[in-house]
Design an enzyme around this catalytic site. Structure first.
Site, PDB file in Angstrom:
ATOM      1  N   HIS A   1       0.816  -1.221   0.000  1.00 36.71           N
ATOM      2  CA  HIS A   1       0.000   0.000   0.000  1.00 36.71           C
ATOM      3  C   HIS A   1       0.850   1.272   0.000  1.00 36.71           C
ATOM      4  CE1 HIS A   1       0.433  -0.086   4.525  1.00 36.71           C
ATOM      5  NE2 HIS A   1       0.452   1.215   4.346  1.00 36.71           N
TER       6      HIS A   1
ATOM      7  N   ASP B   1       0.118  -7.667   1.621  1.00 38.36           N
ATOM      8  CA  ASP B   1       0.543  -6.270   1.619  1.00 38.36           C
ATOM      9  C   ASP B   1       2.065  -6.142   1.625  1.00 38.36           C
ATOM     10  OD1 ASP B   1       0.213  -3.545   1.507  1.00 38.36           O
ATOM     11  OD2 ASP B   1      -0.052  -3.287   3.668  1.00 38.36           O
TER      12      ASP B   1
ATOM     13  N   ASN C   1       5.361   4.941   8.991  1.00 35.17           N
ATOM     14  CA  ASN C   1       6.119   3.767   9.413  1.00 35.17           C
ATOM     15  C   ASN C   1       5.804   2.534   8.566  1.00 35.17           C
ATOM     16  OD1 ASN C   1       6.223   5.099  12.508  1.00 35.17           O
ATOM     17  ND2 ASN C   1       7.943   3.772  11.970  1.00 35.17           N
ATOM     18  N   SER C   2       4.730   2.596   7.787  1.00 29.57           N
ATOM     19  CA  SER C   2       4.329   1.439   6.987  1.00 29.57           C
ATOM     20  C   SER C   2       5.460   0.964   6.094  1.00 29.57           C
ATOM     21  CB  SER C   2       3.119   1.794   6.115  1.00 29.57           C
ATOM     22  OG  SER C   2       1.966   1.964   6.899  1.00 29.57           O
TER      23      SER C   2
ATOM     24  N   GLY D   1      -8.277 -26.294  -3.204  1.00 39.77           N
ATOM     25  CA  GLY D   1      -9.500 -26.372  -4.011  1.00 39.77           C
ATOM     26  C   GLY D   1     -10.744 -26.718  -3.224  1.00 39.77           C
ATOM     27  N   VAL D   2     -10.855 -26.184  -1.996  1.00 37.50           N
ATOM     28  CA  VAL D   2     -12.053 -26.414  -1.192  1.00 37.50           C
ATOM     29  C   VAL D   2     -12.567 -25.091  -0.647  1.00 37.50           C
ATOM     30  CG1 VAL D   2     -11.424 -28.756  -0.506  1.00 37.50           C
ATOM     31  CG2 VAL D   2     -10.690 -26.817   0.907  1.00 37.50           C
TER      32      VAL D   2
ATOM     33  N   ILE E   1     -14.339 -23.554   2.715  1.00 35.99           N
ATOM     34  CA  ILE E   1     -14.352 -23.979   4.116  1.00 35.99           C
ATOM     35  C   ILE E   1     -15.148 -23.013   4.968  1.00 35.99           C
ATOM     36  CG2 ILE E   1     -12.174 -25.247   4.015  1.00 35.99           C
ATOM     37  CD1 ILE E   1     -10.787 -22.788   5.159  1.00 35.99           C
TER      38      ILE E   1
END
Length: 504
Positions: free
Chosen positions: A127, A157, A231-232, A288-289, A291
Site C-alpha cells: 500500500h 501487503d 512507518n508502513s 481447491g475447497v 471452508i
C-alpha cells in the site's frame, strides 16, 4: 526522606521486572543486558546505530488528472475591472487541469529496508507504493535512488523494489524467525513517521496471531512500539537486530500511535519476498475447497469431542481434490504435519506450501479420522477457476413438472426440487436436493439465516432427495438423542454451506 524510600522501593520492583525480560546473547548488542538490569533497560544506541543505514524512506508520486470536468467548480463571471479578478485568475486559471498543466503529482511517504545489498533489493508494503508512477528510496545519509518495482502481493501487503546497488553503498539486514518471538519480548521499530526519517522506537510484543480482517492470511504481531503514519513498510527488529516483522497497520482514533501497532510476521513475509524476487509474482499452494468454521453445534452434530479444524463446505470443480479425495462435510484437522486448530489456519498453511507438492491431509469423515494424500495446485490458477464456477447458472430442461409434495419441519416448509421450483427460485440445474419454499419467522431456521430458495442437499451427512427423506432423517436424529441437525445447504448457484438447527 519518604520520597527517597519510595524511589528505592520502586527501583527494586522495576529491577525484578527487568531481570525477567532479559533477551539476546552477550556477544550481540541487545535491548536489555544483564549488566544493565540493575538500572532497567539499557540504551539501544549501539543496536540502532548498526541498523539505521539499512532502513530507508520510500517516497512515491502519482500523476492524477486535473480538476476540470463535470464536477469542477466554474470560475465566477466578474464585472470588468473587479478588484477580485487577479485572485480568481490565480485560483481557477492556474489550477491543475488547465491547458499547459493537465495533471498534478500526489506524493506519499512510507518506509522500507534493504535485504540484499549486492542486488539492491528493498522490501516495503504494497500500500506504500500502490498506483505510484515514480518511486524513490531515500537513505539515512541523504542519498536518493530511483527504484523499480519487482513485484507486489496484495494479500499480505508486501512489495519488493530494486535500486541500482552501484549508485550507493548499501547496508542490508536479514530476516529472523518470528515464530520464536514471545509475548513480552523486546522489539524495536525504525521508520519514517510523518516524514521524519530514521526514527527509532522501542516496545514489546503485545500479542501474536492477531486477525484484523485485512486479508486471508492475517497472523499479525501486535506491538506497543510507537508506529505512526509513514512507518508502513518499515522493519520491526528483535534484540539481535533481525527483522521479525514488517510494520503495516495501527489502530488509532486520532491518527497517531496509541500503542497498538501490527506487523506482518517474518515467517509469512519471507516466502512472499522470495517468490516475488524469483518470479515477480506469488505462486501459492491450492487445495481447491471452500471452508467454514467448526462451531460447537457442528462439532456435536459430527460426533467430534471438540470444535476444531476447518469444515469443508464445498469442493471446486476441476480443483486438486475434485476426485473424491476430500468431500464436502469432511473436517480437516491437520495439513502436511501442521495442526489446523481454526478455520483460518488452513488457508495460510496451504498457501505457504509448494505448488505441485504431495501432502498428507488428516480429515474427520463421518466421525472417523483418516489420512488422504493430496497434490496441491496453484492458488492463482484456482481463483480463476473458482470465479468461473461461481458465475455458472443452470437452465430448466422444459420437462413437465410432477405434482409437488411438501412437508413442514424445524420452521421450514420443504418441497420437491423440480422444473417448477427451479424456475420459481432460479435454482441452477446441477443443484440437487430438497428445496426450502418458506421459512417461518422467528423459527430456529430463521435464526440461522436460512432463506426460501436454498436447497437441503444433506442432513447429518446423508443425502436427501424428497421431503419424506428430510422428515425421516430428522426423526432418526431425534431418536439418537441428537439436539441439533447438521444441514448442508446449497445456494441457487450451487455454493454450499453447513448450518446446525436446534431440534428441541
Amino acid at each position: 526522606m519518604t520520597s527517597n524510600r519510595f524511589l528505592r522501593a520502586a527501583r527494586r520492583t522495576f529491577t525484578a521486572g527487568a531481570a525477567a525480560l532479559l533477551i539476546g546473547a552477550a556477544t550481540v548488542p541487545s535491548l536489555v543486558t544483564p549488566a544493565a538490569a540493575a538500572d532497567g533497560p539499557a540504551s539501544v544506541a549501539d543496536l540502532a546505530q548498526g541498523l539505521l543505514g539499512a532502513v530507508v524512506n520510500i517516497s512515491t508520486s502519482q500523476r492524477v488528472k486535473g480538476t476540470e470536468g463535470p464536477g469542477a467548480v466554474p470560475m465566477p463571471q466578474l464585472p470588468e475591472g473587479s478588484p477580485f479578478q487577479d485572485f480568481f485568475d490565480d485560483f481557477f486559471k492556474n489550477r491543475p487541469g488547465e491547458q499547459g498543466n493537465p495533471s498534478q503529482k500526489v506524493q506519499s511517504l512510507g518506509s522500507g529496508f534493504v535485504v540484499d545489498a549486492e542486488q539492491g533489493i528493498v522490501v516495503t508494503n504494497n500500500h506504500v507504493i500502490a498506483d505510484a508512477d515514480d518511486i524513490e528510496v531515500n537513505f539515512s545519509d541523504g542519498v536518493t535512488l530511483k527504484a523499480t518495482l519487482v513485484g507486489t502481493d496484495t494479500k499480505t501487503d508486501v512489495a519488493v523494489l530494486k535500486v541500482d546497488p552501484k549508485g550507493h553503498k548499501l547496508t542490508a539486514v536479514k530476516f529472523g524467525d518470528s515464530s520464536k518471538m514471545r509475548v513480552g519480548d523486546w522489539v524495536m521499530a525504525i521508520g519514517n513517521p510523518f516524514g521524519l526519517g530514521g526514527t527509532v522506537t522501542v516496545g514489546i510484543v503485545s500479542a501474536r496471531n492477531r486477525d484484523i480482517n485485512s486479508g486471508p492470511y492475517d497472523d499479525f504481531i501486535q506491538t506497543d512500539a510507537a508506529i505512526n503514519r509513514g512507518n508502513s513498510g518499515g522493519p520491526l527488529f528483535n534484540s539481535d537486530g533481525e527483522v521479525i516483522g514488517i510494520n503495516t497497520a495501527i489502530i488509532s482514533p486520532s491518527g497517531g500511535s496509541i500503542g497498538i501497532g501490527f506487523s506482518i510476521p517474518s515467517q509469512l513475509a519471507l516466502g512472499v519476498v522470495d517468490q516475488l524476487r524469483q518470479f515477480g509474482e506469488t505462486r501459492r499452494g491450492w487445495l481447491g475447497v471452500r471452508i467454514q468454521p467448526v462451531t460447537d453445534d457442528i462439532a456435536e452434530s459430527l460426533g467430534m469431542a471438540t470444535a476444531k479444524g476447518a469444515l469443508v463446505a464445498g469442493v471446486i470443480k476441476g480443483g486438486p481434490v475434485d476426485n473424491g479425495t476430500i468431500l464436502a462435510g469432511d473436517v480437516i484437522i491437520k495439513f502436511d504435519g501442521r495442526d489446523v486448530n481454526e478455520m483460518r489456519d488452513l488457508p495460510r498453511v496451504v498457501a505457504e506450501s509448494t505448488v505441485g507438492k504431495a501432502v498428507d491431509v488428516v480429515i474427520v469423515r463421518k466421525g472417523v479420522e483418516q489420512t488422504v494424500k493430496v497434490t496441491l495446485g496453484r492458488l492463482e490458477d484456482g481463483e480463476k477457476l473458482a470465479s468461473g464456477e461461481n458465475g455458472t447458472a443452470g437452465k430448466d430442461n422444459g420437462d413437465e413438472a410432477p405434482a409437488v409434495s411438501t412437508a413442514s419441519v424445524l420452521g421450514m416448509t420443504v418441497g420437491e426440487l423440480n422444473d417448477e421450483t427451479r424456475a420459481k427460485f432460479g435454482i441452477a440445474a446441477e443443484v440437487s436436493g430438497v428445496v426450502i419454499t418458506e421459512v417461518t419467522k422467528d423459527s430456529a431456521a430463521a435464526e440461522r439465516g436460512i432463506q426460501a430458495g436454498e436447497v437441503i442437499t444433506e442432513i447429518a451427512q446423508e443425502s436427501v432427495a424428497t421431503p419424506k427423506d428430510v422428515m425421516d432423517r430428522i426423526a432418526a436424529l431425534k431418536e439418537q438423542g441428537r439436539k441439533n441437525a447438521l444441514l448442508m445447504l446449497a445456494s441457487k448457484t450451487g455454493e454450499l454451506r453447513f448450518v446446525t438447527i436446534r431440534m428441541d
